[in-house]
Write an enzyme that holds these catalytic residues in place. Sequence first.
Site, mmCIF file in Angstrom:
data_model
loop_
_atom_site.group_PDB
_atom_site.id
_atom_site.type_symbol
_atom_site.label_atom_id
_atom_site.label_comp_id
_atom_site.label_asym_id
_atom_site.label_seq_id
_atom_site.Cartn_x
_atom_site.Cartn_y
_atom_site.Cartn_z
ATOM 1 N N LYS A 1 0.856 -1.194 0.000
ATOM 2 C CA LYS A 1 0.000 0.000 0.000
ATOM 3 C C LYS A 1 0.890 1.240 0.000
ATOM 4 C CE LYS A 1 -2.365 1.715 3.740
ATOM 5 N NZ LYS A 1 -2.403 3.172 3.849
ATOM 6 N N ASP B 1 -3.432 4.247 -2.011
ATOM 7 C CA ASP B 1 -4.416 4.701 -1.019
ATOM 8 C C ASP B 1 -4.405 6.228 -0.943
ATOM 9 O OD1 ASP B 1 -6.052 4.874 1.258
ATOM 10 O OD2 ASP B 1 -4.413 4.411 2.635
ATOM 11 N N LYS C 1 -7.413 8.137 -1.425
ATOM 12 C CA LYS C 1 -8.723 8.582 -0.926
ATOM 13 C C LYS C 1 -9.225 9.846 -1.628
ATOM 14 C CE LYS C 1 -7.877 6.757 3.749
ATOM 15 N NZ LYS C 1 -6.433 6.451 3.771
ATOM 16 N N ASP D 1 -13.572 14.809 -4.658
ATOM 17 C CA ASP D 1 -13.660 16.102 -5.354
ATOM 18 C C ASP D 1 -14.891 16.051 -6.259
ATOM 19 O OD1 ASP D 1 -12.975 18.595 -6.627
ATOM 20 O OD2 ASP D 1 -10.882 18.207 -6.158
ATOM 21 N N ILE D 2 -15.054 17.016 -7.123
ATOM 22 C CA ILE D 2 -16.203 16.958 -8.027
ATOM 23 C C ILE D 2 -15.996 15.790 -9.015
ATOM 24 C CG2 ILE D 2 -16.805 19.408 -7.851
ATOM 25 C CD1 ILE D 2 -15.394 19.792 -10.592
ATOM 26 N N THR E 1 -11.864 5.243 10.360
ATOM 27 C CA THR E 1 -12.030 4.631 11.690
ATOM 28 C C THR E 1 -11.561 5.577 12.802
ATOM 29 O OG1 THR E 1 -9.990 3.439 11.207
ATOM 30 C CG2 THR E 1 -12.026 2.191 11.064
ATOM 31 N N ARG F 1 2.926 -1.369 10.746
ATOM 32 C CA ARG F 1 4.027 -1.442 11.702
ATOM 33 C C ARG F 1 4.383 -2.834 12.197
ATOM 34 N NH1 ARG F 1 1.449 3.601 14.675
ATOM 35 N NH2 ARG F 1 -0.325 2.587 13.632
HETATM 36 O O1 C5P Z 1 0.922 0.392 11.185
HETATM 37 P P1 C5P Z 1 -0.504 -0.049 11.045
HETATM 38 O O2 C5P Z 1 -0.653 -1.545 10.792
HETATM 39 O O3 C5P Z 1 -1.385 0.465 12.141
HETATM 40 O O4 C5P Z 1 -0.924 0.653 9.679
HETATM 41 C C1 C5P Z 1 -2.178 0.550 9.153
HETATM 42 C C2 C5P Z 1 -2.239 1.256 7.842
HETATM 43 O O5 C5P Z 1 -3.601 1.363 7.498
HETATM 44 C C3 C5P Z 1 -1.703 2.677 7.845
HETATM 45 O O6 C5P Z 1 -1.218 2.952 6.535
HETATM 46 C C4 C5P Z 1 -2.904 3.523 8.144
HETATM 47 O O7 C5P Z 1 -2.840 4.809 7.600
HETATM 48 C C5 C5P Z 1 -3.990 2.729 7.432
HETATM 49 N N1 C5P Z 1 -5.324 2.936 7.921
HETATM 50 C C6 C5P Z 1 -5.711 2.705 9.230
HETATM 51 N N2 C5P Z 1 -7.009 2.894 9.601
HETATM 52 C C7 C5P Z 1 -7.892 3.290 8.700
HETATM 53 C C8 C5P Z 1 -7.521 3.519 7.385
HETATM 54 C C9 C5P Z 1 -6.212 3.326 7.024
HETATM 55 O O8 C5P Z 1 -4.903 2.328 10.062
HETATM 56 N N3 C5P Z 1 -9.124 3.417 9.038
#
Ligand code: C5P
Length: 237
Positions: free
Chosen positions: A32, A59, A61, A64-65, A120, A212
């Site tokens: 991603k 990713d 996101k 816009d119009i 989220t 992570r």
């Molecule tokens: O490091 P971690 O596993 O928490 O990363 C999750 C990835 O998913 C990150 O790139 C974060 O921006 C993305 N993400 C998230 N929650 C969301 C949407 C995207 O953690 N609702």
Amino acid sequence: MQKSLIVALDFPEKKEVMGFLAHFDKEKLYVKVGMELFYQEGPRIVEYLIAEGHDVFLDLKLHDIPHTVYQAMKGLGKLGVTMTNLHAAGGKEMMKAGLEGLMEGAGTRRPNLIAVTQLTSMSEKRMQQDLLIDAKLDDVVLHYARNALEAGLDGVVCSSLEASMLRDALGAEFKKVTPGIRMKEDSVDDQKRVVTPLQARQFGATEIVVGRSITRAENPLKAYEAILQQWQGVEIG
Ligand code: C5P
């Protein structure tokens, strides 16, 4: 077969991406690329990853119009991404325009397009107060997901905890791409609610996004393999 474990390359620069990918030797990943990396390295980073044999979920996101989203998606389609996304809050017309643009840009391939319902990080209270949306968060998520389905999209980004509700309402095929994944022994970091890969599978996630737990692991390849094995349904002893 299309891979369904997506590794979030949350790095600021290509140099770090290369350092991370060096751990994987010949293993081709589904990665991603988010705003952090894309806004600093530009489309070249996507082209580089694809040329190296990886699949890319871009990713960004978009919101816009419809015409602008159409044009932007056309450009993203040309990059050869496997999946990209936009905000369902832009409405059905915008989602349809985005899908058309993506398909136009991609030519004969058909990349996946998914929608963000509610981030989220958004709580029900803040959604009601800040956005003046007078509804239950789950109802908004379901409504936006249904709009995405009706607009022809392939699925949504959602929390694993919403996945079973969406599976029951919209079917198992509709993609539920879920972040917030941790192995039992991992630190939770800033994620408020996390689930294991096995739980995500049980809740009906179709793809998981892991950052992570893999990128910061002492041995990223080992962490990747352990998560993959659990995600594929075989719990390790
Ligand atoms: O490091 P971690 O596993 O928490 O990363 C999750 C990835 O998913 C990150 O790139 C974060 O921006 C993305 N993400 C998230 N929650 C969301 C949407 C995207 O953690 N609702």
